[in-house]
Design a protein around this motif. Structure first.
Motif, PDB file in Angstrom:
ATOM      1  N   PHE A 169       1.196   5.873  20.010  1.00 51.56           N
ATOM      2  CA  PHE A 169       0.094   4.939  19.799  1.00 51.56           C
ATOM      3  C   PHE A 169      -0.907   5.579  18.855  1.00 51.56           C
ATOM      4  O   PHE A 169      -1.002   6.803  18.737  1.00 51.56           O
ATOM      5  N   GLY A 170      -1.633   4.725  18.153  1.00 51.36           N
ATOM      6  CA  GLY A 170      -2.613   5.190  17.178  1.00 51.36           C
ATOM      7  C   GLY A 170      -3.967   4.564  17.427  1.00 51.36           C
ATOM      8  O   GLY A 170      -4.072   3.450  17.947  1.00 51.36           O
ATOM      9  N   GLU A 223       0.687   5.987   6.511  1.00 55.25           N
ATOM     10  CA  GLU A 223       1.622   6.226   7.614  1.00 55.25           C
ATOM     11  C   GLU A 223       1.163   7.376   8.494  1.00 55.25           C
ATOM     12  O   GLU A 223       0.975   8.499   8.032  1.00 55.25           O
ATOM     13  N   LEU A 224       0.987   7.087   9.784  1.00 55.42           N
ATOM     14  CA  LEU A 224       0.663   8.130  10.748  1.00 55.42           C
ATOM     15  C   LEU A 224       1.914   8.943  11.039  1.00 55.42           C
ATOM     16  O   LEU A 224       2.973   8.389  11.326  1.00 55.42           O
ATOM     17  N   VAL A 262       0.854  -1.185   0.000  1.00 52.38           N
ATOM     18  CA  VAL A 262       0.000   0.000   0.000  1.00 52.38           C
ATOM     19  C   VAL A 262       0.891   1.237   0.000  1.00 52.38           C
ATOM     20  O   VAL A 262       2.028   1.205   0.460  1.00 52.38           O
ATOM     21  N   ASP A 263       0.351   2.326  -0.528  1.00 50.00           N
ATOM     22  CA  ASP A 263       1.104   3.569  -0.621  1.00 50.00           C
ATOM     23  C   ASP A 263       1.434   4.074   0.782  1.00 50.00           C
ATOM     24  O   ASP A 263       0.549   4.261   1.623  1.00 50.00           O
ATOM     25  N   ASP A 274      -6.323  10.488   8.532  1.00 51.34           N
ATOM     26  CA  ASP A 274      -7.237   9.603   7.792  1.00 51.34           C
ATOM     27  C   ASP A 274      -6.450   8.438   7.174  1.00 51.34           C
ATOM     28  O   ASP A 274      -6.632   8.102   6.012  1.00 51.34           O
ATOM     29  N   LYS A 275      -5.600   7.803   7.969  1.00 49.28           N
ATOM     30  CA  LYS A 275      -4.630   6.849   7.443  1.00 49.28           C
ATOM     31  C   LYS A 275      -5.025   5.380   7.653  1.00 49.28           C
ATOM     32  O   LYS A 275      -4.178   4.510   7.813  1.00 49.28           O
ATOM     33  N   ALA A 276      -6.302   5.091   7.641  1.00 48.76           N
ATOM     34  CA  ALA A 276      -6.749   3.718   7.866  1.00 48.76           C
ATOM     35  C   ALA A 276      -6.502   2.841   6.640  1.00 48.76           C
ATOM     36  O   ALA A 276      -6.323   3.323   5.518  1.00 48.76           O
TER      37      ALA A 276
END
Length: 401
Positions: free
Chosen positions: A98-99, A37-38, A31-32, A45-47
């Motif tokens: 953490f995310g 990447e957070l 994936v890009d 919006d990085k899900a």
């Protein structure tokens, strides 16, 4: 079995990929990086959204030269609303982090950081709660230049949580964090799936011991570990132990806890290893059957070694590594419980003893709790002589060629 049709979408850029995966096959999908990447201590919006028409196993792999790790991705139907984070001690100028990922629209996430943090330009002291609204596929990341282990996350609806460090050496607290390091990450199980009994296994190759952290979710949690003094922890507190490489440990607690194992820096014992972080499943969440994959490390693919311990999978090459649990149940054994009628292999704690599907349908008290056939595992054909022929025929029909 014909396999699975799997769709991978990155909502931030709208890119969708569909792949066919045959039974027993491992398929890699890149994936890009910008899309997933957070970065920083902000909302985003990085899900990554993954769906399949049959059950599958998914691993998230961060592969970078000399700094890799991976995690076992948890399906949305086992996510929860309460978490505590494991991280690691800070090294150099790389933060703990953490995310959180939103699964449903209109979710309010409340964070109580264990250290002072800055989020979205606002400063918060250790223990000061703040809330963030997340919709489906929205994300947030919190970073700090201090160890964020023990930070509490609650949400009004189920969310996914990942935790770790941007670059960790994984040496004991109080020792200088010096040596080769790695990005470390795990997807964290919710508190209602934590357990009270664990076994630890030393990592192969290492001779300088392994680090373990026990994180408590409830006040006055008593923790007993083989060859260690009994400790009492409050919610969000953790106990770190440094276990020699030739020792196994038995961990029990009065309340549910999270156990995490850390591979130390290669400099700790001059081995071809490197740091990673790995959640250790509680005994009550052990499965009877596992399917898992290894990870290609970039530093030196020829000399990379992959290993399996009782409840985990990991790999090494100096200075790079990965580690994650090979699999586990995620029954809500730590949630409020009411007794229910036994249904074989329902993954429910029918008798509210903190264990799931531990009995056989055999008229015997298998778990020693004074009850018979009250929390049933999938029985084998020999367990019911009267239906032996039918059982065998059904088993044969379901065999995979």
């Amino acid at each position: 079995m014909s396999g699975a049709s799997v769709t991978i979408t990155t909502p931030s850029n709208g890119v969708t990929t569909t792949v066919q995966v045959t039974y027993g096959e491992v398929k890699q999908v890149e994936v890009d990086r910008v899309a997933v990447e957070l970065r920083g201590s902000v909302k985003g919006d990085k899900a990554v959204h993954i769906t399949s028409d049959v059950e599958i196993v998914v691993y998230g792999v961060f592969a970078e030269l000399a700094s890799s790790d991976a995690y076992l991705a948890l399906p949305t139907d086992v996510l929860g609303t309460e978490y505590f984070t494991p991280c690691a001690s800070i090294q150099r100028a790389s933060p703990a982090e953490f995310g959180v990922v939103g699964v449903q629209d209109g979710t309010t996430v409340t964070i109580v950081p264990s250290q002072a943090v800055t989020f979205d330009g606002q400063n918060y002291t250790a223990g000061q709660a703040f809330s963030v609204g997340l919709n489906r596929f929205e994300t947030l990341q919190v970073q700090a230049m201090q160890d964020l282990t023990g930070s509490k996350i609650t949400a009004t609806q189920p969310v996914a949580v990942l935790s770790g460090n941007q670059f960790a050496v994984c040496m004991p607290v109080g020792q200088k964090q010096k040596g080769s390091g790695d990005y470390v990450v795990e997807m964290i199980p919710p508190v209602d799936t934590w357990g009270k009994e664990f076994v630890t296994v030393p990592l192969t190759k290492h001779t300088g011991g392994d680090l373990f952290r026990v994180v408590a979710a409830r006040d006055n949690t008593r923790v007993d570990i083989t060859n260690e003094n009994t400790k009492s922890l409050h919610a969000g507190e953790f106990l770190e132990i440094d276990v020699p490489s030739d020792e196994y440990r038995h961990v029990t607690s009065s309340e549910p806890v999270l156990l995490v194992q850390y591979s130390k820096t290669a400099d700790a014992d001059k081995t071809d290893t490197d740091p990673f972080m790995m959640v250790i499943p509680p005994v009550a969440q052990f499965e009877a059957e596992y399917t898992f994959s290894t990870v290609d490390l970039i530093q030196n693919r020829t000399n990379t070694t992959h290993h399996i311990n009782l409840v985990m999978s990991y790999g090494f090459v100096r200075p790079e590594s990965y580690g994650y649990p090979g699999g586990l149940r995620l029954a809500r054994i730590a949630a409020l419980c009411s007794t229910t009628a036994p249904v074989p292999a329902d993954r429910v704690d029918n008798d509210c003893d903190g264990r799931v599907d531990e009995e056989l349908l055999n008229g015997i008290d298998d778990d020693g709790d004074g009850l018979i056939d009250e929390d049933l595992a999938t029985s084998n054909c020999a367990d019911n002589r009267d239906q032996y022929r039918t059982c065998l025929r059904d088993r044969c029909r379901n065999l995979v060629p």
